[in-house]
Motif scaffolding. Sequence first.
Motif, short mmCIF file in Angstrom:
data_model
loop_
_atom_site.label_atom_id
_atom_site.label_comp_id
_atom_site.label_asym_id
_atom_site.label_seq_id
_atom_site.Cartn_x
_atom_site.Cartn_y
_atom_site.Cartn_z
N VAL A 3 0.84 -1.13 -0.07
CA VAL A 3 0.04 -0.18 -0.10
C VAL A 3 0.91 1.13 0.20
O VAL A 3 1.77 1.32 0.84
N LYS A 4 0.46 2.12 -0.88
CA LYS A 4 1.39 3.34 -1.18
C LYS A 4 0.38 4.36 -0.98
O LYS A 4 -0.64 4.51 -1.81
N VAL A 17 0.13 8.24 7.92
CA VAL A 17 -0.02 7.36 6.98
C VAL A 17 0.80 6.01 7.57
O VAL A 17 0.12 4.87 7.27
N CYS A 18 1.96 6.03 7.95
CA CYS A 18 2.80 5.03 8.74
C CYS A 18 1.75 4.42 9.66
O CYS A 18 1.65 3.12 9.70
N GLU A 19 1.21 5.00 10.55
CA GLU A 19 0.28 4.57 11.54
C GLU A 19 -0.87 3.86 11.08
O GLU A 19 -1.33 2.75 11.63
N ALA A 20 -1.44 4.26 9.94
CA ALA A 20 -2.64 3.58 9.16
C ALA A 20 -2.19 2.43 8.74
O ALA A 20 -2.99 1.27 8.05
N GLY A 21 -0.84 1.86 8.30
CA GLY A 21 -0.40 0.73 7.87
C GLY A 21 0.15 0.81 6.45
O GLY A 21 0.59 -0.27 5.94
N ALA A 22 0.47 1.97 5.92
CA ALA A 22 1.02 2.02 4.72
C ALA A 22 2.42 1.50 4.63
O ALA A 22 3.31 1.55 5.45
N ASP A 23 2.78 0.81 3.43
CA ASP A 23 4.14 0.34 3.45
C ASP A 23 5.09 1.46 2.62
O ASP A 23 6.31 1.39 3.12
N LEU A 24 4.44 2.16 2.04
CA LEU A 24 5.21 3.35 1.09
C LEU A 24 4.41 4.39 1.26
O LEU A 24 3.23 4.73 1.24
N ALA A 68 4.63 -6.70 1.50
CA ALA A 68 3.56 -5.81 2.53
C ALA A 68 4.04 -6.11 3.88
O ALA A 68 4.22 -7.14 4.28
N GLY A 69 4.12 -4.93 4.78
CA GLY A 69 4.20 -5.17 6.05
C GLY A 69 5.76 -5.92 6.50
O GLY A 69 5.87 -6.20 7.82
N PRO A 72 9.92 -1.57 7.70
CA PRO A 72 9.40 -0.02 8.15
C PRO A 72 9.19 0.70 6.77
O PRO A 72 9.42 0.28 5.66
N PRO A 73 8.11 1.38 6.92
CA PRO A 73 7.64 2.13 5.69
C PRO A 73 8.96 2.82 5.13
O PRO A 73 9.84 3.26 5.66
N LEU A 74 8.65 2.82 3.76
CA LEU A 74 9.89 3.52 2.88
C LEU A 74 9.15 4.93 2.26
O LEU A 74 7.88 4.89 2.14
N VAL A 75 10.01 5.89 2.02
CA VAL A 75 9.60 7.00 1.25
C VAL A 75 9.88 6.88 -0.23
O VAL A 75 10.95 6.63 -0.74
N VAL A 76 8.70 7.21 -0.92
CA VAL A 76 8.86 7.07 -2.54
C VAL A 76 9.05 8.52 -3.05
O VAL A 76 8.06 9.32 -2.69
N GLY A 77 9.81 8.77 -4.12
CA GLY A 77 9.78 10.26 -4.77
C GLY A 77 9.32 9.82 -6.00
O GLY A 77 9.70 8.97 -6.87
N VAL A 78 8.14 10.80 -6.51
CA VAL A 78 7.40 10.48 -7.84
C VAL A 78 8.24 11.77 -8.71
O VAL A 78 7.86 12.78 -8.28
N PHE A 79 8.62 11.34 -9.82
CA PHE A 79 9.16 12.18 -10.65
C PHE A 79 8.72 12.19 -12.26
O PHE A 79 8.27 10.91 -12.48
N GLN A 80 8.58 13.33 -12.87
CA GLN A 80 8.02 13.00 -14.21
C GLN A 80 8.81 13.82 -15.09
O GLN A 80 8.87 15.42 -14.86
#
Length: 102
Positions: A3-4, A17-24, A68-69, A72-80
């Motif tokens: 989940v991202k 977002v992390c507390e809600a369980g997101a992976d990303l 999934a799970g 620890p959550p990871l941070v993703v950078g979205v680029f275009q």
Amino acid sequence: VLVKVCGVRCGEDAVKVCEAGADLVGTVWVEGRGRCVSKEQGKEIVEAVRRFGERRSRRPTKGVPLKAGSSPPLVVGVFQDQSAEYINSIVEEVGIDLVQLH
């Protein structure tokens, strides 16, 4: 299922977002987009996610499958349409874990 949650703009929201369980935790680095973050905001988000996941640096992800799970959550950078040099500078300066090319 991984989940991202994308479009995160501050550390406080990143923790929620992390507390809600997101992976990303997704950050947008596309100028002109409503949810684009600055370097300062990006650093705040990365620091908050690392504190949540109790880690001090980027997680090595090359060749490591994401599950999934499983970490620890990871941070993703979205680029275009940005140069590799720009993307690499953000990765190094801000400390995001993964890059998504849109």
